[in-house]
Scaffold this motif. Structure first.
Motif, PDB file in Angstrom:
ATOM      1  N   ALA A 212       0.840  -1.203   0.000  1.00 24.08           N
ATOM      2  CA  ALA A 212       0.000   0.000   0.000  1.00 24.08           C
ATOM      3  C   ALA A 212       0.877   1.257   0.000  1.00 24.08           C
ATOM      4  N   MET A 213       1.995   1.191   0.723  1.00 25.64           N
ATOM      5  CA  MET A 213       2.937   2.333   0.732  1.00 25.64           C
ATOM      6  C   MET A 213       3.650   2.428  -0.608  1.00 25.64           C
ATOM      7  N   ALA A 214       4.082   1.293  -1.119  1.00 28.43           N
ATOM      8  CA  ALA A 214       4.828   1.273  -2.381  1.00 28.43           C
ATOM      9  C   ALA A 214       3.966   1.818  -3.514  1.00 28.43           C
ATOM     10  N   GLN A 215       2.664   1.574  -3.426  1.00 27.06           N
ATOM     11  CA  GLN A 215       1.752   2.035  -4.476  1.00 27.06           C
ATOM     12  C   GLN A 215       1.170   3.413  -4.180  1.00 27.06           C
ATOM     13  N   GLY A 216       1.633   4.026  -3.096  1.00 31.79           N
ATOM     14  CA  GLY A 216       1.173   5.382  -2.776  1.00 31.79           C
ATOM     15  C   GLY A 216      -0.264   5.448  -2.276  1.00 31.79           C
ATOM     16  N   LYS A 217      -0.806   4.295  -1.860  1.00 30.91           N
ATOM     17  CA  LYS A 217      -2.189   4.292  -1.348  1.00 30.91           C
ATOM     18  C   LYS A 217      -2.241   4.831   0.079  1.00 30.91           C
ATOM     19  N   VAL A 218      -1.146   4.630   0.793  1.00 30.02           N
ATOM     20  CA  VAL A 218      -1.016   5.223   2.139  1.00 30.02           C
ATOM     21  C   VAL A 218       0.361   5.891   2.191  1.00 30.02           C
ATOM     22  N   PRO A 219       0.514   6.908   3.052  1.00 33.88           N
ATOM     23  CA  PRO A 219       1.810   7.587   3.128  1.00 33.88           C
ATOM     24  C   PRO A 219       2.910   6.629   3.567  1.00 33.88           C
ATOM     25  N   PHE A 220       4.112   6.851   3.088  1.00 32.04           N
ATOM     26  CA  PHE A 220       5.239   6.018   3.497  1.00 32.04           C
ATOM     27  C   PHE A 220       5.520   6.246   4.981  1.00 32.04           C
ATOM     28  N   ASP A 221       5.661   5.142   5.699  1.00 32.18           N
ATOM     29  CA  ASP A 221       5.947   5.184   7.141  1.00 32.18           C
ATOM     30  C   ASP A 221       7.086   4.193   7.349  1.00 32.18           C
ATOM     31  N   ALA A 222       8.287   4.725   7.537  1.00 32.52           N
ATOM     32  CA  ALA A 222       9.493   3.885   7.589  1.00 32.52           C
ATOM     33  C   ALA A 222       9.426   2.837   8.708  1.00 32.52           C
ATOM     34  N   ALA A 223       8.958   3.264   9.877  1.00 29.24           N
ATOM     35  CA  ALA A 223       8.905   2.331  11.013  1.00 29.24           C
ATOM     36  C   ALA A 223       7.918   1.195  10.740  1.00 29.24           C
ATOM     37  N   ALA A 224       6.778   1.557  10.155  1.00 27.47           N
ATOM     38  CA  ALA A 224       5.766   0.532   9.848  1.00 27.47           C
ATOM     39  C   ALA A 224       6.287  -0.408   8.760  1.00 27.47           C
TER      40      ALA A 224
ATOM     41  N   ALA B 249      13.866  -1.771   3.905  1.00 29.54           N
ATOM     42  CA  ALA B 249      12.994  -1.090   4.870  1.00 29.54           C
ATOM     43  C   ALA B 249      13.812  -0.495   6.013  1.00 29.54           C
ATOM     44  N   LYS B 250      14.875  -1.175   6.384  1.00 27.10           N
ATOM     45  CA  LYS B 250      15.737  -0.675   7.477  1.00 27.10           C
ATOM     46  C   LYS B 250      16.417   0.643   7.106  1.00 27.10           C
ATOM     47  N   THR B 251      16.644   0.873   5.794  1.00 26.32           N
ATOM     48  CA  THR B 251      17.269   2.143   5.391  1.00 26.32           C
ATOM     49  C   THR B 251      16.305   3.313   5.562  1.00 26.32           C
ATOM     50  N   GLY B 252      15.003   3.029   5.565  1.00 22.39           N
ATOM     51  CA  GLY B 252      14.012   4.085   5.684  1.00 22.39           C
ATOM     52  C   GLY B 252      13.795   4.845   4.385  1.00 22.39           C
ATOM     53  N   ASN B 253      14.381   4.348   3.307  1.00 21.37           N
ATOM     54  CA  ASN B 253      14.280   5.014   2.004  1.00 21.37           C
ATOM     55  C   ASN B 253      13.096   4.450   1.208  1.00 21.37           C
ATOM     56  N   ALA B 254      12.123   5.309   0.953  1.00 24.05           N
ATOM     57  CA  ALA B 254      10.878   4.875   0.298  1.00 24.05           C
ATOM     58  C   ALA B 254      11.129   4.272  -1.084  1.00 24.05           C
ATOM     59  N   GLU B 255      12.025   4.874  -1.844  1.00 18.74           N
ATOM     60  CA  GLU B 255      12.306   4.376  -3.195  1.00 18.74           C
ATOM     61  C   GLU B 255      12.901   2.960  -3.149  1.00 18.74           C
ATOM     62  N   GLN B 256      13.815   2.757  -2.225  1.00 19.75           N
ATOM     63  CA  GLN B 256      14.424   1.420  -2.082  1.00 19.75           C
ATOM     64  C   GLN B 256      13.385   0.380  -1.674  1.00 19.75           C
ATOM     65  N   VAL B 257      12.477   0.793  -0.816  1.00 17.29           N
ATOM     66  CA  VAL B 257      11.412  -0.123  -0.376  1.00 17.29           C
ATOM     67  C   VAL B 257      10.511  -0.479  -1.555  1.00 17.29           C
ATOM     68  N   LYS B 258      10.192   0.537  -2.344  1.00 16.20           N
ATOM     69  CA  LYS B 258       9.324   0.328  -3.503  1.00 16.20           C
ATOM     70  C   LYS B 258       9.964  -0.664  -4.489  1.00 16.20           C
ATOM     71  N   THR B 259      11.239  -0.460  -4.763  1.00 13.62           N
ATOM     72  CA  THR B 259      11.950  -1.349  -5.697  1.00 13.62           C
ATOM     73  C   THR B 259      12.005  -2.780  -5.159  1.00 13.62           C
ATOM     74  N   ALA B 260      12.369  -2.910  -3.880  1.00 16.77           N
ATOM     75  CA  ALA B 260      12.488  -4.237  -3.271  1.00 16.77           C
ATOM     76  C   ALA B 260      11.122  -4.909  -3.161  1.00 16.77           C
ATOM     77  N   PHE B 261      10.088  -4.101  -2.924  1.00 13.59           N
ATOM     78  CA  PHE B 261       8.732  -4.669  -2.868  1.00 13.59           C
ATOM     79  C   PHE B 261       8.363  -5.274  -4.213  1.00 13.59           C
ATOM     80  N   GLY B 262       8.668  -4.538  -5.282  1.00  8.15           N
ATOM     81  CA  GLY B 262       8.356  -5.022  -6.633  1.00  8.15           C
ATOM     82  C   GLY B 262       9.064  -6.335  -6.935  1.00  8.15           C
ATOM     83  N   ALA B 263      10.316  -6.414  -6.550  1.00  7.71           N
ATOM     84  CA  ALA B 263      11.097  -7.633  -6.802  1.00  7.71           C
ATOM     85  C   ALA B 263      10.524  -8.813  -6.006  1.00  7.71           C
TER      86      ALA B 263
END
Ligand code: ASC
Length: 152
Positions: A52-64, A124-138
């Motif tokens: 949901a975060m990766a798709q921008g449906k909810v705001p990115f929340d690094a801790a979550a 996710a540990k980096t807290g970087n939204a773009e990295q999370v999005k890429t890794a989520f896709g993979a």
């Protein structure tokens, strides 16, 4: 058998028993099916929250994202001991019999998913939204790959 050897044998059995929970044991095939579905359901719930975060449906929340990724990694270890013989089917969503005729390939596909969710956890540990999005896709790609091949 001497008492010493008896105690040695019992100690070995007890030691082996301690490691049994690492691989789920099932009394009946239906128990394995329930376990498998439950594990996937929990994994999908936590994976989906990151999605949901990766798709921008909810705001990115690094801790979550990090907390959910940790749970996905834990859950990713569980389903595969529950793919026991006699639990394939033909209904929509059920596992194809090919899992058991080419088990090594199936296990390899499972391992790919497990590896990608570990990468997602690191992202996710980096807290970087773009990295999370890429890794989520993979990681999602490894889910889909296995579903396309082995799920009815
Ligand atoms: C999910 C989920 C899956 C995968 C898959 C990716 O969120 O529940 O099974 O992603 O849809 O293609």
């Amino acid at each position: 058998m001497s008492m010493t050897r008896l105690w040695t044998a019992l100690a070995l059995v007890a030691a082996a028993g301690v490691s049994l929970p690492a691989a789920a044991q099932f009394a009946k095939p239906e128990d394995a099916v329930k376990y498998r579905k439950g594990a996937y359901q929990v994994m999908a719930a936590h994976f989906g929250r990151i999605g949901a975060m990766a798709q921008g449906k909810v705001p990115f929340d690094a801790a979550a994202a990090a907390a959910n990724a940790d749970l996905v990694v834990t859950m990713s270890k569980l389903p595969f001991t529950a793919f026991v013989e006699g639990t394939s089917g033909t209904d929509k969503g059920s596992p194809k019999a090919s899992i058991w005729t080419e088990r090594a390939k199936f296990d390899e596909a499972a391992k790919k998913m497990q590896d990608e969710v570990v990468k997602l956890q690191a992202a996710a540990k980096t807290g970087n939204a773009e990295q999370v999005k890429t890794a989520f896709g993979a990681a999602a790609g490894t889910c889909k790959n296995c579903h396309d091949t082995y799920r009815n």
